[in-house]
Design an enzyme around this catalytic site. Structure first.
Site, short mmCIF file in Angstrom:
data_model
loop_
_atom_site.label_atom_id
_atom_site.label_comp_id
_atom_site.label_asym_id
_atom_site.label_seq_id
_atom_site.Cartn_x
_atom_site.Cartn_y
_atom_site.Cartn_z
N LYS A 77 -0.01 -9.71 13.33
CA LYS A 77 1.41 -9.71 12.99
C LYS A 77 2.16 -10.58 13.99
O LYS A 77 1.85 -10.57 15.19
CB LYS A 77 1.92 -8.26 13.05
CG LYS A 77 3.38 -8.07 12.67
CD LYS A 77 3.72 -6.59 12.67
CE LYS A 77 5.15 -6.31 12.30
NZ LYS A 77 5.46 -4.87 12.27
N SER A 152 7.26 -2.92 8.02
CA SER A 152 7.57 -4.30 8.34
C SER A 152 6.35 -5.21 8.41
O SER A 152 6.47 -6.42 8.35
CB SER A 152 8.31 -4.34 9.67
OG SER A 152 7.46 -3.90 10.72
N SER A 176 5.41 1.13 9.76
CA SER A 176 5.20 -0.27 9.39
C SER A 176 3.75 -0.69 9.17
O SER A 176 3.51 -1.80 8.71
CB SER A 176 5.82 -1.19 10.43
OG SER A 176 7.18 -1.27 10.18
N1 GLN Z 1 10.88 1.01 8.18
C1 GLN Z 1 11.03 1.49 9.52
C2 GLN Z 1 12.18 0.77 10.19
O1 GLN Z 1 12.73 -0.05 9.56
C3 GLN Z 1 9.76 1.30 10.29
C4 GLN Z 1 9.57 -0.02 10.90
C5 GLN Z 1 8.38 -0.12 11.78
O2 GLN Z 1 7.53 0.77 11.80
N2 GLN Z 1 8.33 -1.18 12.57
O3 GLN Z 1 12.52 1.03 11.29
#
Ligand code: GLN
Length: 476
Positions: A77, A152, A176
Site C-alpha cells: 500500500k 482504504s 482498511s
Molecule cells: N474506514 C475507516 C476510516 O475511514 C478505516 C480506515 C482505515 O482503516 N485506515 O477511518
C-alpha cells in the site's frame, strides 16, 4: 504457462525447476498491464522487479539457501515506505517525496527475498472506506468494475483479487484491510495492535494503525505475518512477544472452540437482511464442526463508531500537522502574505476534502473547550470497550461478526454522505479500538452476485488460534 495457487506450491515449483521468479514476475506484470483500468497501482517497479527475479533465480540455481519469502511477488500500500521509491499516501501533499528508509515490514520482506512489484492505490492518508478519496482516482472492484473495492487499502485488495501479485500489504486503522477483503472476496488480516512494527507506515491514528495482509488463502496470510511481525527497536509500541511459526501452526486442527456472536450486531438495523440471515445460518455450520457458538449481548454497539471517529480524527489532526510544505512535499505557488497564510495555501491545496474534514474534526475535539466533552469521554468509552472485551475472552476463544453491513456499493454512491460512509465501519473499528486481531474470510456470495465475508476475532496475540479456525472454515 505460469499459474499461482499458494506460496508453498510456488516455492516447490521453483525448487523443482518447473517455474522461475522471472516467469512469475513477467506473468504479474502482464496482468497489471491488462487490468490497468482497475487503477490498483500508483507505481509499478517493472525493471527493478525483473532484475530482482533474475538475481534470485541465479542465487537459487547456485545453491544459495532460500529465504522464507524467496521470490514471493508482493505489492505494498502506498503508505508504507520503501527506500528510494516515492510514497504518496495517495495525496498531493506528498508529491515528489521519496522514502529515505525502509519500513520495518518492508525490510523484513526484503531480508527474506521478496520481490516488491509496486505500490498500491488507497484512500488519501488511509482515510476512507471506498478508495474514492485518492488523489490518483478511484480503484475499481474486479468483481464488478462499477463498484468500489472498499478502502482504504482498495488497491492492495484488488491487486490480490485480480491476480496482479501473490500477496499484498495494507494498513488497518478501522477496517482498511478487512473491509476491502470482504468487498473483493479475499482474505484480509489485521494483526493484534503491536504485532507488526509501524515504523515506516505513514501515521493516521497511531494508537489504532496496524499493517495487515491480503492473500487468497490462510497459509499465505500466515507466512506473510510470520515474515513481517516481531519486535523492533524503531517502534516502542511493538510487542516483544515471540513470533510463532504461523505458517506451520495454522495447519494444525482448530479443535473445538467457544465462539461468541453479538446479538445486537446481527440484529442491527443497518445490516443487510440477506447477509444477517446467511451469517445466522452459518452459526449452525460452526456448531456442526464441533464449536460452541453462543449469543452475547454486547450492549455498546452504538458507541463504537462515534468513539472511533473522535479518537482517530484527534490523532490524525496531530499526525498530519507535519505536512506544511516547508521540509518536503507539496508547496503551493501562492506563498501567502505571512507564515499562517503560507501553511493555509499548502494545506488547503495539498490535502483532499475528506482529509481536511478529519483534521478540522480532530482539531475541534482536542480544542480547549471541547476536550473533556469529546476526547476524554471517548477515551473512557474505549476503556469500557476493552474491559467488556476482556470479560468476553474469559469465556470465549473467538468472536464472530459480519465484516461490513452491506456488500460493495457503486462508485460515487456514498460520496455525498460521509456519515453513512462512517456508519458502515461499525463492525470493523471495534477490533482497532480494543487492539485485537481480526480477519475477514471470503465465505459467502450475495444474491446480487457480490462476495462478502465473515469476520472472526480472537484475543490479543492469539493469531495462531485465529488462523487455525480460519483455515478450517475456508477448507470446505
Ligand atoms: N474506514 C475507516 C476510516 O475511514 C478505516 C480506515 C482505515 O482503516 N485506515 O477511518
Amino acid at each position: 504457462m505460469f499459474s499461482f495457487r499458494s506460496i508453498p506450491e510456488y516455492q516447490n515449483e521453483l525448487l523443482n525447476g518447473t517455474t522461475s521468479c522471472v516467469e512469475a514476475v513477467e506473468f504479474f506484470l502482464r496482468r497489471i498491464e491488462e487490468r490497468k483500468n482497475l487503477n490498483a497501482f500508483t507505481a509499478v517497479y517493472a525493471p527493478e522487479a525483473l532484475d530482482q527475479a533474475k538475481a534470485l533465480d541465479a542465487q537459487r540455481k547456485a545453491g544459495h539457501p532460500m529465504g522464507k519469502f524467496h521470490g514471493v511477488v508482493v505489492a505494498i500500500k502506498d503508505v508504507i515506505c520503501y527506500k528510494g521509491h516515492a510514497v504518496t499516501a495517495a495525496s498531493h501533499i506528498l508529491e515528489g517525496f521519496t522514502s529515505t528508509y525502509n519500513a520495518t515490514a518492508v525490510q523484513h520482506l526484503l531480508d527474506e527475498q521478496a520481490i516488491i512489484i509496486g505500490a498500491c492505490n488507497c484512500d488519501e492518508f488511509a482515510m476512507g472506506s471506498s478508495n474514492e478519496n485518492s488523489a490518483y482516482g478511484p480503484t475499481r472492484n474486479a468483481a464488478n468494475e462499477a463498484y468500489v473495492p472498499g478502502g482504504s487499502s482498495g488497491g492492495s485488495a484488488v491487486a490480490v483479487q485480480a491476480g496482479m501479485c501473490m500477496v499484498s500489504l495494507g494498513s488497518d486503522t478501522g477496517g482498511s484491510v478487512r473491509q476491502p477483503a470482504d468487498f473483493c472476496g479475499i482474505v484480509g488480516l489485521k494483526p493484534t495492535y503491536g504485532r507488526v512494527s509501524r515504523y515506516g507506515l505513514i501515521a493516521y491514528g497511531s494508537s489504532f494503525d496496524q499493517i495487515g495482509v491480503f492473500a487468497t488463502n490462510i497459509t499465505d496470510t500466515a507466512l506473510t505475518l510470520e515474515v513481517i511481525a516481531g519486535a523492533d527497536a524503531f517502534d516502542s509500541t511493538v510487542a516483544s512477544v515471540p513470533v510463532p511459526a504461523y505458517s506451520k501452526e495454522c495447519a494444525a486442527p482448530a479443535g473445538p472452540m467457544r465462539i461468541a456472536y453479538f446479538e445486537d450486531a446481527l440484529h442491527h438495523p443497518g445490516l443487510d437482511a440477506e447477509m444477517a440471515a446467511t451469517i445466522t445460518g452459518y452459526i449452525d455450520t460452526l456448531r456442526s464442526k464441533g464449536h460452541t457458538v453462543e449469543p452475547v449481548s454486547f450492549g455498546l454497539m452504538d458507541y463504537i463508531v462515534p468513539t472511533y471517529y473522535v479518537l482517530t480524527t484527534a490523532e490524525a489532526s496531530s499526525n498530519l500537522s507535519r505536512y506544511d510544505g516547508v521540509r518536503y512535499g507539496y508547496r503551493h505557488p501562492e506563498r501567502g502574505s505571512d507564515l499562517t497564510e503560507f501553511y493555509k495555501e499548502n494545506r488547503s491545496h495539498g490535502f483532499g476534502k475528506e482529509v481536511q474534514r478529519r483534521i478540522l474534526l480532530g482539531t475541534f475535539v482536542l480544542s480547549a473547550g471541547y476536550f473533556d466533552a469529546y476526547f476524554t469521554k471517548a477515551q473512557k468509552v474505549r476503556r469500557k470497550l476493552a474491559e467488556k472485551t476482556q470479560e468476553i475472552f474469559k469465556q470465549y476463544d473467538a468472536i464472530i461478526l459480519p465484516t461490513v453491513p452491506t456488500t460493495a456499493f457503486k462508485i460515487g454512491e456514498k460520496m455525498e454522505d460521509p456519515i453513512a460512509m462512517y456508519l458502515a465501519d461499525i463492525y470493523t473499528v471495534y477490533a482497532n479500538l480494543v487492539g485485537i486481531p481480526g480477519i475477514s474470510l471470503p465465505l459467502f456470495t450475495h444474491s446480487n452476485g457480490l462476495p462478502f465475508g465473515l469476520q472472526v476475532m480472537s484475543n490479543q496475540f492469539s493469531e495462531v488460534s485465529l488462523l487455525r479456525l480460519s483455515q478450517q472454515l475456508l477448507a470446505q
